[in-house]
Motif scaffolding. Structure first.
Motif, PDB file in Angstrom:
ATOM      1  N   LYS A 185       0.814  -1.210   0.000  1.00 44.65           N
ATOM      2  CA  LYS A 185       0.000   0.000   0.000  1.00 44.65           C
ATOM      3  C   LYS A 185       0.851   1.265   0.000  1.00 44.65           C
ATOM      4  O   LYS A 185       0.325   2.380   0.034  1.00 44.65           O
ATOM      5  CB  LYS A 185      -0.954  -0.009   1.201  1.00 44.65           C
TER       6      LYS A 185
ATOM      7  N   CYS B 177       1.377   6.570   7.313  1.00 48.39           N
ATOM      8  CA  CYS B 177       0.207   6.004   7.976  1.00 48.39           C
ATOM      9  C   CYS B 177       0.537   5.664   9.425  1.00 48.39           C
ATOM     10  O   CYS B 177       1.712   5.604   9.819  1.00 48.39           O
ATOM     11  CB  CYS B 177      -0.277   4.749   7.246  1.00 48.39           C
TER      12      CYS B 177
ATOM     13  N   PRO C 173      -4.148   7.685   6.881  1.00 51.03           N
ATOM     14  CA  PRO C 173      -4.368   6.239   6.810  1.00 51.03           C
ATOM     15  C   PRO C 173      -4.053   5.577   8.157  1.00 51.03           C
ATOM     16  O   PRO C 173      -3.079   5.933   8.813  1.00 51.03           O
ATOM     17  CB  PRO C 173      -3.398   5.774   5.726  1.00 51.03           C
TER      18      PRO C 173
ATOM     19  N   PHE D 210      -7.942  -1.564   7.736  1.00 52.44           N
ATOM     20  CA  PHE D 210      -7.231  -0.436   7.133  1.00 52.44           C
ATOM     21  C   PHE D 210      -8.240   0.625   6.737  1.00 52.44           C
ATOM     22  O   PHE D 210      -9.202   0.357   6.015  1.00 52.44           O
ATOM     23  CB  PHE D 210      -6.439  -0.874   5.902  1.00 52.44           C
ATOM     24  N   ASP D 211      -8.027   1.827   7.242  1.00 53.71           N
ATOM     25  CA  ASP D 211      -8.849   2.993   6.923  1.00 53.71           C
ATOM     26  C   ASP D 211      -7.961   3.957   6.140  1.00 53.71           C
ATOM     27  O   ASP D 211      -6.905   4.363   6.634  1.00 53.71           O
ATOM     28  CB  ASP D 211      -9.357   3.641   8.213  1.00 53.71           C
ATOM     29  N   ASP D 212      -8.372   4.308   4.933  1.00 51.57           N
ATOM     30  CA  ASP D 212      -7.507   5.145   4.089  1.00 51.57           C
ATOM     31  C   ASP D 212      -7.547   6.622   4.451  1.00 51.57           C
ATOM     32  O   ASP D 212      -6.893   7.451   3.811  1.00 51.57           O
ATOM     33  CB  ASP D 212      -7.853   4.956   2.610  1.00 51.57           C
TER      34      ASP D 212
ATOM     35  N   ASN E 180     -13.001   5.094   3.818  1.00 52.83           N
ATOM     36  CA  ASN E 180     -13.021   3.754   3.225  1.00 52.83           C
ATOM     37  C   ASN E 180     -12.260   2.793   4.142  1.00 52.83           C
ATOM     38  O   ASN E 180     -11.052   2.931   4.328  1.00 52.83           O
ATOM     39  CB  ASN E 180     -12.381   3.769   1.838  1.00 52.83           C
ATOM     40  N   LYS E 181     -12.984   1.831   4.718  1.00 51.88           N
ATOM     41  CA  LYS E 181     -12.398   0.934   5.710  1.00 51.88           C
ATOM     42  C   LYS E 181     -12.636  -0.517   5.307  1.00 51.88           C
ATOM     43  O   LYS E 181     -13.754  -0.897   4.956  1.00 51.88           O
ATOM     44  CB  LYS E 181     -13.024   1.205   7.080  1.00 51.88           C
TER      45      LYS E 181
END
Length: 315
Positions: A80, A141, A256, A284-286, A290-291
């Motif tokens: 990522k 992140c 993130p 993972f939450d961006d 969006n999770k």
């Protein structure tokens, strides 16, 4: 002086991926240790059939060695675009010294901000997290490991561990197991009072234990009726740690965030191999709402992402 004549001071040398032993080394013995054939090195041994590992897999299906789990997480975050100094690392794990093996193994992610108090609950609270969140690197992140822990002793018994230097096995997690055992001799009315929070702040110097005691009282029946109460206790604590961490987080984050939630499974001794880890979720939450849970596709057909049967009551 020739190299072979230079003594090495007595120090703690990590002879496996996990366990530490104090040894006196000359240069010759140091060279001999690290030039052995690979098959002779302690971390190349197959430990999967030890009582520790068999018990871990039985009670926590899909659990796997720490190093294997960390490799999966590291590679996933790297794909990522997050690696090295692009990761701000934190843990919410119990301060028990047997949990520090995971800290050492996770050094790829850098120095950890320690959020966890007794049993791993994020007692730094909202104030601690707000301070920490301002440290996220540009275009980076945040990665948090939040986990309860449970010992497995030499016989495979869950909830106890043979600590180095001790003749008898002791409880792990000591705080969680202690809270549970404390209720075993209490009446139903006494347990109800504890669950209601009566005297929760009676001792201002022991509020963390009071919090754990109340959580266990709220879920005493669930724990007692489980096939293995010690395993269920570890699952309960892991679930509640994640709930508490989610409640600490701001409603909206602008960076993130990856969170690994699960259970550290502690093995202790001279020849027991790597500790295991039971993954409940790897989210993972961006930072844009969006999770996703990354673990299920990573785990494939294993039960590593299997969810516990019941959610913990609020404490």
């Amino acid at each position: 002086l020739p190299l072979r004549a230079v003594p090495m001071r007595s120090t703690e040398i990590r002879t496996g991926l996990q366990k530490t032993h104090t040894m006196n080394f000359s240069w010759d013995s140091f060279v001999k240790l690290f030039t052995k054939p690979l098959k002779a090195l302690p971390w190349s041994k197959d430990y999967s059939q030890t009582e520790h590992c068999k018990s871990a897999v039985k009670h926590f299906p899909g659990s796997l060695p720490n190093t294997d789990m960390l490799d999966i997480v590291k590679n996933t975050l790297k794909e990522k675009g997050y690696d090295g100094d692009k990761i701000l690392f934190a843990t919410s794990c119990c301060p028990d010294e047997i949990n520090r093996d995971l800290d050492d193994q996770a050094d790829h992610f850098g120095r950890a901000f320690c959020m966890g108090g007794l049993a791993g609950f994020p007692f730094v609270g909202r104030t601690g997290f707000k301070a920490f969140m301002h440290h996220v690197p540009a275009d980076g992140c945040m990665f948090i490991i939040c986990a309860s822990h449970v010992g497995v002793d030499d016989t495979g018994k869950v909830g106890y561990v043979n600590r180095v230097g001790m003749k008898e096995a002791s409880s792990a997690c000591g705080a969680a197991v202690g809270a549970y055992l404390n209720l075993m001799d209490k009446s139903e009315s006494d347990i109800k009072k504890i669950a209601e929070g009566v005297d929760l702040l009676k001792d201002p110097l022991d509020t963390q234990m009071a919090y754990i005691q109340r959580l266990v009282a709220l879920n005493f029946k669930r724990i007692n009726e489980a096939p293995n109460p010690m395993a269920e206790l570890a699952v309960l604590c892991a679930e509640k740690i994640k709930v508490d961490l989610d409640n600490i987080l701001l409603d909206k984050i602008h960076f993130p965030l990856a969170i690994l939630n699960g259970i550290q499974i502690n093995f202790e001794g001279d020849d027991v191999g790597d500790d295991y880890f039971y993954v409940i979720s790897f989210t993972f939450d961006d930072g844009h709402g969006n999770k996703v849970d990354l673990w299920k596709p990573l785990a494939g057909s294993t039960a590593a992402a299997a969810k516990p049967t019941a959610a913990p009551s609020a404490a």
